[in-house]
Scaffold this motif. Structure first.
Motif, PDB file in Angstrom:
ATOM      1  N   SER A   1       0.837  -1.207   0.000  1.00 57.49           N
ATOM      2  CA  SER A   1       0.000   0.000   0.000  1.00 57.49           C
ATOM      3  C   SER A   1       0.865   1.247   0.000  1.00 57.49           C
ATOM      4  O   SER A   1       1.875   1.308   0.691  1.00 57.49           O
ATOM      5  CB  SER A   1      -0.877   0.030   1.254  1.00 57.49           C
ATOM      6  OG  SER A   1      -1.733  -1.061   1.317  1.00 57.49           O
TER       7      SER A   1
ATOM      8  N   GLY B   1      -4.925   0.452   1.187  1.00 56.98           N
ATOM      9  CA  GLY B   1      -4.538   0.332  -0.217  1.00 56.98           C
ATOM     10  C   GLY B   1      -4.286  -1.102  -0.628  1.00 56.98           C
ATOM     11  O   GLY B   1      -4.608  -2.049   0.080  1.00 56.98           O
TER      12      GLY B   1
ATOM     13  N   ASN C   1      -6.772  -5.862  -0.836  1.00 54.82           N
ATOM     14  CA  ASN C   1      -7.042  -4.434  -0.769  1.00 54.82           C
ATOM     15  C   ASN C   1      -7.476  -4.101   0.653  1.00 54.82           C
ATOM     16  O   ASN C   1      -8.531  -4.540   1.103  1.00 54.82           O
ATOM     17  CB  ASN C   1      -8.143  -4.062  -1.767  1.00 54.82           C
ATOM     18  CG  ASN C   1      -8.425  -2.573  -1.769  1.00 54.82           C
ATOM     19  OD1 ASN C   1      -7.687  -1.779  -1.208  1.00 54.82           O
ATOM     20  ND2 ASN C   1      -9.517  -2.196  -2.400  1.00 54.82           N
TER      21      ASN C   1
END
Length: 130
Positions: free
Chosen positions: A61, A85, A126
């Protein structure tokens, strides 16, 4: 004089430092938030198991590009503390039996254990602020 400069005059010299400081603060806050310093953060571990060697691409991320580890001996791992992220690992030239895994705070979140016809195996997670 009817130029763009006269219609949109520059900020007074006194206001420029304040504007620059505001922009710098906004950029720093945006960058630091993406790294989890102002929001939630997670410990992410990317893992590739198997035998032999493989070319590995991975990212955490907040990174804008993919890192590359070429000709890595397996098994292989890398860890990082991250903010929200995308986190992922892709293995090229994966031999049968090669697997990838993504752990978040010690818990398995994604696993793939079968390379496709091109010898690629990929895992991603994610992370979002909860």
């Amino acid at each position: 004089m009817n130029s763009a400069v006269s219609r949109f005059p520059l900020l007074p010299r006194v206001a420029r430092p304040a504007l620059l400081a505001s922009i710098a603060t906004l950029l720093a806050a945006t960058t630091l938030t993406g790294c989890g310093l102002f929001g939630k953060n997670w410990d992410v571990k990317l893992e590739v198991t198997g035998t032999g060697q493989a070319d590995i691409g991975y990212n955490f991320s907040g990174e804008t590009g993919q890192r590359k580890a070429t000709g890595e001996s397996l098994p292989w791992t890398v860890s990082q503390n991250v903010g929200f992220g995308f986190n992922g690992v892709t293995v090229l030239r994966a031999q049968p039996g090669t697997a990838c895994r993504v752990y978040v705070d010690g818990k398995l979140r994604e696993s793939q254990d079968k390379p496709d016809a091109q010898g690629i195996v990929s895992c991603s997670v994610n992370l979002q602020d909860e």
